[in-house]
Design a protein around this motif. Sequence first.
Motif, short mmCIF file in Angstrom:
data_model
loop_
_atom_site.label_atom_id
_atom_site.label_comp_id
_atom_site.label_asym_id
_atom_site.label_seq_id
_atom_site.Cartn_x
_atom_site.Cartn_y
_atom_site.Cartn_z
N GLN A 68 0.82 -1.21 0.00
CA GLN A 68 0.00 0.00 0.00
C GLN A 68 0.86 1.27 0.00
OE1 GLN A 68 -3.23 -0.05 -0.52
NE2 GLN A 68 -3.41 2.16 -0.45
N LYS A 69 1.91 1.30 0.83
CA LYS A 69 2.79 2.48 0.87
C LYS A 69 3.48 2.70 -0.47
CE LYS A 69 3.99 3.24 5.65
NZ LYS A 69 5.05 3.34 6.63
N ILE A 70 3.90 1.62 -1.08
CA ILE A 70 4.58 1.72 -2.37
C ILE A 70 3.61 2.26 -3.42
CG2 ILE A 70 5.73 0.42 -4.21
CD1 ILE A 70 6.70 -1.50 -1.92
N ILE A 71 2.39 1.76 -3.42
CA ILE A 71 1.38 2.24 -4.38
C ILE A 71 1.06 3.70 -4.14
CG2 ILE A 71 -1.05 2.02 -5.06
CD1 ILE A 71 -0.69 -1.05 -4.66
N GLU A 72 0.85 4.08 -2.89
CA GLU A 72 0.53 5.48 -2.57
C GLU A 72 1.68 6.41 -2.95
OE1 GLU A 72 -0.66 5.37 1.53
OE2 GLU A 72 -2.59 4.42 1.05
N THR A 73 2.90 5.99 -2.72
CA THR A 73 4.06 6.79 -3.12
C THR A 73 4.11 6.90 -4.63
OG1 THR A 73 5.27 6.11 -1.14
CG2 THR A 73 6.59 6.97 -2.98
N SER A 74 3.83 5.82 -5.32
CA SER A 74 3.80 5.82 -6.78
C SER A 74 2.75 6.81 -7.30
CB SER A 74 3.50 4.42 -7.31
OG SER A 74 4.48 3.51 -6.91
N VAL A 75 1.58 6.79 -6.69
CA VAL A 75 0.51 7.71 -7.09
C VAL A 75 0.98 9.16 -6.90
CG1 VAL A 75 -1.81 8.54 -6.51
CG2 VAL A 75 -1.36 6.08 -6.71
N SER A 76 1.58 9.46 -5.77
CA SER A 76 2.07 10.82 -5.52
C SER A 76 3.10 11.24 -6.56
CB SER A 76 2.69 10.92 -4.13
OG SER A 76 1.73 10.75 -3.14
N LEU A 77 3.99 10.34 -6.88
CA LEU A 77 5.01 10.65 -7.89
C LEU A 77 4.38 10.89 -9.26
CD1 LEU A 77 7.80 8.15 -6.82
CD2 LEU A 77 7.94 10.65 -6.76
N ILE A 78 3.45 10.04 -9.64
CA ILE A 78 2.78 10.19 -10.94
C ILE A 78 2.06 11.53 -10.99
CG2 ILE A 78 0.88 9.33 -12.37
CD1 ILE A 78 1.67 6.49 -11.28
N GLU A 79 1.31 11.84 -9.94
CA GLU A 79 0.53 13.08 -9.95
C GLU A 79 1.41 14.33 -9.90
OE1 GLU A 79 -2.78 12.73 -7.16
OE2 GLU A 79 -3.91 11.94 -8.87
N SER A 80 2.65 14.19 -9.43
CA SER A 80 3.56 15.33 -9.44
C SER A 80 4.28 15.46 -10.78
CB SER A 80 4.58 15.22 -8.31
OG SER A 80 5.51 14.18 -8.59
N GLY A 81 4.03 14.50 -11.69
CA GLY A 81 4.62 14.57 -13.02
C GLY A 81 5.92 13.80 -13.16
N SER A 82 6.32 13.05 -12.15
CA SER A 82 7.55 12.28 -12.22
C SER A 82 7.33 10.98 -12.97
CB SER A 82 8.05 11.93 -10.81
OG SER A 82 8.33 13.11 -10.09
N GLU A 83 8.39 10.52 -13.62
CA GLU A 83 8.36 9.21 -14.25
C GLU A 83 8.46 8.17 -13.15
OE1 GLU A 83 8.07 7.77 -17.39
OE2 GLU A 83 7.37 9.77 -17.95
N LEU A 84 7.66 7.14 -13.26
CA LEU A 84 7.63 6.11 -12.24
C LEU A 84 8.81 5.16 -12.43
CD1 LEU A 84 5.76 5.47 -9.91
CD2 LEU A 84 4.51 3.92 -11.41
N SER A 85 9.62 5.02 -11.38
CA SER A 85 10.73 4.06 -11.42
C SER A 85 10.95 3.53 -10.00
CB SER A 85 12.01 4.73 -11.92
OG SER A 85 12.52 5.62 -10.96
N PHE A 86 11.45 2.31 -9.93
CA PHE A 86 11.72 1.72 -8.62
C PHE A 86 12.73 2.55 -7.85
CE2 PHE A 86 10.40 -3.05 -8.65
CZ PHE A 86 9.11 -2.69 -9.03
N SER A 87 13.72 3.09 -8.53
CA SER A 87 14.75 3.86 -7.82
C SER A 87 14.16 5.14 -7.22
CB SER A 87 15.94 4.17 -8.72
OG SER A 87 15.55 4.93 -9.83
N LEU A 88 13.30 5.82 -7.95
CA LEU A 88 12.69 7.04 -7.43
C LEU A 88 11.72 6.74 -6.28
CD1 LEU A 88 12.50 10.08 -7.68
CD2 LEU A 88 10.79 9.79 -9.47
N ILE A 89 10.95 5.67 -6.42
CA ILE A 89 10.04 5.27 -5.35
C ILE A 89 10.84 4.92 -4.09
CG2 ILE A 89 8.33 3.56 -4.62
CD1 ILE A 89 7.66 3.32 -7.68
N ALA A 90 11.89 4.14 -4.28
CA ALA A 90 12.72 3.74 -3.14
C ALA A 90 13.34 4.96 -2.46
CB ALA A 90 13.81 2.78 -3.61
N GLN A 91 13.79 5.90 -3.27
CA GLN A 91 14.37 7.13 -2.72
C GLN A 91 13.34 7.85 -1.86
OE1 GLN A 91 15.54 9.89 -5.76
NE2 GLN A 91 16.52 11.28 -4.32
N GLN A 92 12.11 7.97 -2.35
CA GLN A 92 11.03 8.63 -1.60
C GLN A 92 10.71 7.90 -0.30
OE1 GLN A 92 8.99 11.52 -2.36
NE2 GLN A 92 10.81 11.88 -3.57
#
Length: 185
Positions: free
Chosen positions: A9-33
């Motif tokens: 759930q946390k990974i999905i919610e972080t992914s959603v936040s990144l997508i909505e901010s205009g970031s490209e979705l990647s495991f490295s960016l999600i992990a960093q967040q």
Amino acid sequence: MPRQILSKQKIIETSVSLIESGSELSFSLIAQQLGTRSQALYSYFSNQQELSYCVVAWAINQVSQQLQQKIFGQTGIKGIIALATEFRSLALKHFKLTQLALKMPRSNAYPEVTAAFEQLRSLINQLLATEYSEPKQQLLASRYLRDLTIGDIVNVGTGWFADKSLPADKSFPKMLEQVLKNIAN
């Protein structure tokens, strides 16, 4: 950043936040967040595609819940238009997430996505059945509804409906009402 306890759930919610901010979705960016390493995400998702489909399932579930609340008790053409208008509004409000959902090919390989779309389809079909008794009318209405709604979302979201003399939020329900009334005939 302190490490967080990971969950799907946390990974999905972080992914959603990144997508909505205009970031490209990647495991490295999600992990960093999330303050972890990208390898840690593989315990939850086998690859980027699986994560993307889980994000789509999450989004469709959210939309279905909001639509159920918003259109509760409504029926007939007015209810159908209310559903489509609310769906359009949510999709435009979260357009980056909508773009992800639209670009992902339909696949039965991800049960969460199949279940989410089935829940949304069921909601739409139940509402259509309040106006149309014939299965062919229901199918036609469903297709018109999807075509007009998704088409309008894409055109408005990408800036194609720029003529302000007839705002898209005014023309959309009128077009939909006209089409829905014609189906009954």
